[in-house]
Design a protein around this motif. Structure first.
Motif, mmCIF file in Angstrom:
data_model
loop_
_atom_site.group_PDB
_atom_site.id
_atom_site.type_symbol
_atom_site.label_atom_id
_atom_site.label_comp_id
_atom_site.label_asym_id
_atom_site.label_seq_id
_atom_site.Cartn_x
_atom_site.Cartn_y
_atom_site.Cartn_z
ATOM 1 N N LYS A 423 0.831 -1.206 0.000
ATOM 2 C CA LYS A 423 0.000 0.000 0.000
ATOM 3 C C LYS A 423 0.863 1.253 0.000
ATOM 4 C CE LYS A 423 -3.483 2.492 2.717
ATOM 5 N NZ LYS A 423 -2.634 3.675 2.959
ATOM 6 N N GLU A 424 1.958 1.241 0.755
ATOM 7 C CA GLU A 424 2.824 2.418 0.839
ATOM 8 C C GLU A 424 3.649 2.634 -0.424
ATOM 9 O OE1 GLU A 424 5.045 1.760 4.382
ATOM 10 O OE2 GLU A 424 3.427 2.441 5.716
ATOM 11 N N ASP A 426 2.392 3.081 -3.111
ATOM 12 C CA ASP A 426 1.545 4.012 -3.874
ATOM 13 C C ASP A 426 1.405 3.550 -5.322
ATOM 14 O OD1 ASP A 426 -0.107 6.193 -4.189
ATOM 15 O OD2 ASP A 426 1.520 7.558 -4.732
ATOM 16 N N ASP A 428 -1.033 1.153 -8.094
ATOM 17 C CA ASP A 428 -2.432 0.768 -8.253
ATOM 18 C C ASP A 428 -2.590 -0.741 -8.315
ATOM 19 O OD1 ASP A 428 -1.172 0.387 -10.627
ATOM 20 O OD2 ASP A 428 -2.745 1.253 -11.883
ATOM 21 N N GLY A 476 -2.098 -5.343 -0.123
ATOM 22 C CA GLY A 476 -2.395 -3.996 -0.611
ATOM 23 C C GLY A 476 -3.830 -3.620 -0.319
ATOM 24 N N LEU A 477 -4.776 -4.480 -0.671
ATOM 25 C CA LEU A 477 -6.189 -4.193 -0.409
ATOM 26 C C LEU A 477 -6.498 -4.295 1.078
ATOM 27 C CD1 LEU A 477 -8.056 -5.980 -3.346
ATOM 28 C CD2 LEU A 477 -7.430 -3.578 -3.132
ATOM 29 N N GLU A 480 -5.379 -1.205 2.621
ATOM 30 C CA GLU A 480 -6.217 -0.101 2.168
ATOM 31 C C GLU A 480 -7.509 -0.026 2.961
ATOM 32 O OE1 GLU A 480 -7.250 3.194 -0.064
ATOM 33 O OE2 GLU A 480 -5.361 2.081 -0.241
#
Length: 696
Positions: A423-424, A426, A428, A476-477, A480
């Motif tokens: 996630k960090e 940045d 997609d 990642g999700l 998020e």
């Protein structure tokens, strides 16, 4: 394909235009060409005039090249382009088209160019009609009847069209060579043999010759400045037409003596030129003709141009594929470490590009991480996407997963930290992942799944089942959405059993759902060989046969049979305020007790270990590291160690009035066979041992 293209670009609201029914009554077809999307709509009568079936036509003007000879197509393209450039409102011309049986007919086409308010051309609406009868009389009167020579040219042109169509599907240089040597055969042009060479470092290397046995010694690699016809074609960038044996002998005295057995009477050597640069040359040799008409020369030059374009496309594809595979391999582990107590096999298959050129790189990966105490971490994962960015994210994610695991974090913590890291970044992209931490001494395996497909477990007798691993969101999700808690599933891997980890490219099949794919894979694993390398080869061979655009990563971990030995160890880090880690530690203890054959004392061992862990969390306000060891000597023992960072030694005391506190060490003293405390650096270790059987 037409529908996809049409949805990608907006079409005019009234497109396609609808012809007046009177056109059909007069056997005229209509077309509507949208210049923005490139789509060319034809009505049924136009399909009939071009003799193109609806299922053969995809709405692209290029598809009509199978019916329009190249010279006619170029002339029509030039006329339309000139009309658009000049600001004309319409154009009209007669062109020849090819029927399905190979004969030629005349058609007349007329188009009206529609422009927007800025004068930019947007559409061409027009008609086509059969003009063969109209022109037949005038052609006959002018003496332009089709002669035997015209018939030969027609057949030759038809073969060139067929060959060009076959080259459109060639993706590699070898594909191009195979088309020239085998697909329809250039010998249909009347050629006795062919040769083709590619330019490499100032020389020409022969890459194709036929038929078999026609190779000329000494011509495998030739210099461009030597007196050979291919060298001259490359050197001068112009075709070399040799019209008689005498001319061949005079111009190329080095080569001619080697061709006398072939009875060559003429030859055409065509330079293969792309962007004004020669990449090779093609030679066609004939034994039944002398000389070439201007029309035949034009046809052969067009053939050379088509082959050159196909070769360049194939070279680009191979270069980009090599680059993609090299980059992909650089992102994957260079080698898999040898793991005592296990046999490991890994495989990777790059997916296809779906017929398009470009970097064909996926985000699938595998990894094997040696850990202290005879443990090993196995990773399989897949980053969303199929491009260089996916591969770059994969490389970073693989490194941090390895680092977190090597630092001693629990499997759940490894996955949670990796999700936060992604996630960090940045980016997609998200990633699915499965992490398995196995103690090969005990066979205890802790599994954590982040949106990935479940693993399979193959028993030593060949039976295979899907392991239902409770999972969390993809990496990642989960970070998020603030849901980074990953449950841990604990299983036992007995000697001879194999853990199968793979990405979805090995499971998913066109037209089948995921469960069907898993069932198919399970059958393949069940019937596969026992050796992990042989089994991995079988599975990846199936993936190759199936094809597809998705990558496949595969990791097989088979536990070897080992005698119980000293040093077998399991370790779990339990952080303050981390209930999931405490639950995982209890699962680990329960599984290890069963694996070490201490089932009759499992309740005692679990209770003592739980008391020691709870004591650390309550009284030191820090974390605990739980270690289990299987030990052998004159007898078999199981040792439990709980380490913390406090130097304060535990002490026995009577339970308080409430009867809740003060019982921990009393339980340890009562249930364990022996226990003690050791100072260790800035902290201490409380340990206890349990007799679990006599040495056999």
């Amino acid at each position: 394909m037409v529908e996809r293209a049409a949805s990608a670009l907006s079409l005019p609201e009234d497109w396609p235009a609808h012809p007046d029914p009177i056109l059909a009554l007069n056997r005229m077809g209509s077309f509507d060409w949208d210049l923005d999307t490139g789509l060319l709509h034809m009505d049924a009568q136009a399909h009939e005039i071009f003799e193109v079936r609806p299922e053969e036509y995809d709405g692209r003007p290029e598809t009509l090249t199978m019916r329009i000879p190249s010279p006619e197509g170029r002339r029509l393209d030039t006329l339309v382009a000139q009309a658009i450039k000049d600001g004309s409102e319409n154009y009209g011309t007669y062109i020849r088209t090819r029927r399905r049986d190979g004969t030629l007919r005349w058609i007349h086409t007329q188009g009206y160019i529609r422009r927007d308010e800025t004068g930019r051309p947007r559409r061409i609406i027009g008609i086509v009609r059969d003009a063969t009868e109209e022109l037949r009389d005038s052609i006959a009167r002018s003496g332009q009847v089709e002669t035997a020579q015209d018939e030969a040219l027609r057949r030759q042109t038809n073969v060139v069209q067929i060959t060009t169509a076959a080259l459109a599907h060639a993706r590699t240089v070898q594909d191009v060579i195979d088309v020239l040597k085998h697909s329809h055969g250039l010998t249909h042009l009347g050629a006795t043999s062919l040769v083709m060479g590619l330019v490499e470092a100032g020389r020409i290397r022969l890459v194709a010759e036929g038929p078999e046995g026609s190779f000329v010694p000494g011509t495998l690699v030739t210099r461009i400045d030597e007196q050979y016809p291919m060298s001259e074609a490359v050197r001068t960038l112009s075709p070399q037409f040799i019209e008689s044996p005498q001319e061949f002998a005079e111009r190329y005295p080095i080569l001619w003596p080697h061709l006398t057995d072939l009875r060559i009477t003429s030859a055409a050597y065509l330079p293969l030129i792309v962007q004004a640069r020669p990449i090779g040359a093609l030679g066609l040799l004939y034994d039944d003709r002398r000389g070439f008409t201007p029309e035949e020369r034009n046809v052969l030059v067009a053939l050379g141009s088509s082959i050159a374009q196909s070769l360049q496309r194939a070279m680009f594809y191979e270069q980009e594929k090599d680059l993609a595979q090299g980059l992909q391999q650089a992102m994957l582990p260079r080698s898999i470490p040898s793991v005592p107590g296990a046999d490991v096999a890994v495989r990777y298959r790059a997916g296809g590009a779906g017929g398009s050129l470009g970097l064909d790189i996926g985000g699938d990966w595998y990894d094997l991480i040696p850990l202290p105490g005879g443990r090993v971490g196995a990773v399989i994962g897949d980053v969303q996407g199929h491009d260089p960015h996916a591969a770059a994210v994969m490389g970073q994610l693989r490194i941090v997963l390895r680092a977190y695991a090597a630092e001693g974090h629990t499997p759940a913590a490894v996955m949670a930290r990796a999700s936060v890291f992604l996630k960090e970044l940045d980016t997609d992209r998200f990633a699915t992942c499965l992490y398995a931490e196995a103690d090969l001494s005990t066979g205890v395996v802790q599994l954590v799944r982040a949106g990935h497909v479940d693993p399979l477990l193959r028993r030593s007798d060949g039976e295979c089942r899907r392991l239902r691993v409770e999972g969390g969101l993809p990496l990642g999700l989960s970070a998020e959405f603030g849901r980074i808690e990953y449950p841990v599933t604990t299983v036992e891997l007995d000697p001879g059993q194999t853990l199968v980890l793979c990405t979805d490219g090995l499971i998913e099949e066109p037209g089948a759902d995921l469960d069907e794919g898993v069932h198919t894979l399970r059958d393949l694993v069940c019937t596969g060989p026992d050796d992990v390398d042989d089994l991995a080869d079988k599975l990846i061979d199936v993936a190759e046969e199936r094809g597809g655009d998705d990558d496949v990563a595969l990791l097989l971990l088979q536990r070897r049979s080992l005698a119980q030995r000293s040093g077998g160890r399991l370790q779990q880090h339990v952080g303050l305020g981390d209930p999931e880690a405490l639950i995982s530690a209890r699962h680990m203890i329960r599984a290890a007790v069963r694996a070490w054959g201490a089932g009759e004392r499992s309740d005692e061992i679990e209770l003592v270990a739980d008391e020691l862990i709870t004591n650390v969390l309550m009284h030191t306000e820090g974390s605990a590291v739980v270690t289990l060891r299987g030990m052998t000597g004159h007898d078999r023992r199981l040792r439990v160690e709980v380490e913390d960072s406090s130097s304060a030694l535990p002490r026995r005391r009577e339970a308080g009035e409430s009867g809740v506190s003060g019982r921990g060490l009393l339980l340890v003293d009562r249930l364990a066979d022996v226990w003690g405390v050791e100072a260790r650096g800035g902290g201490k270790v409380v340990w206890c041992e349990f007799m679990v059987g006599q040495r056999g």
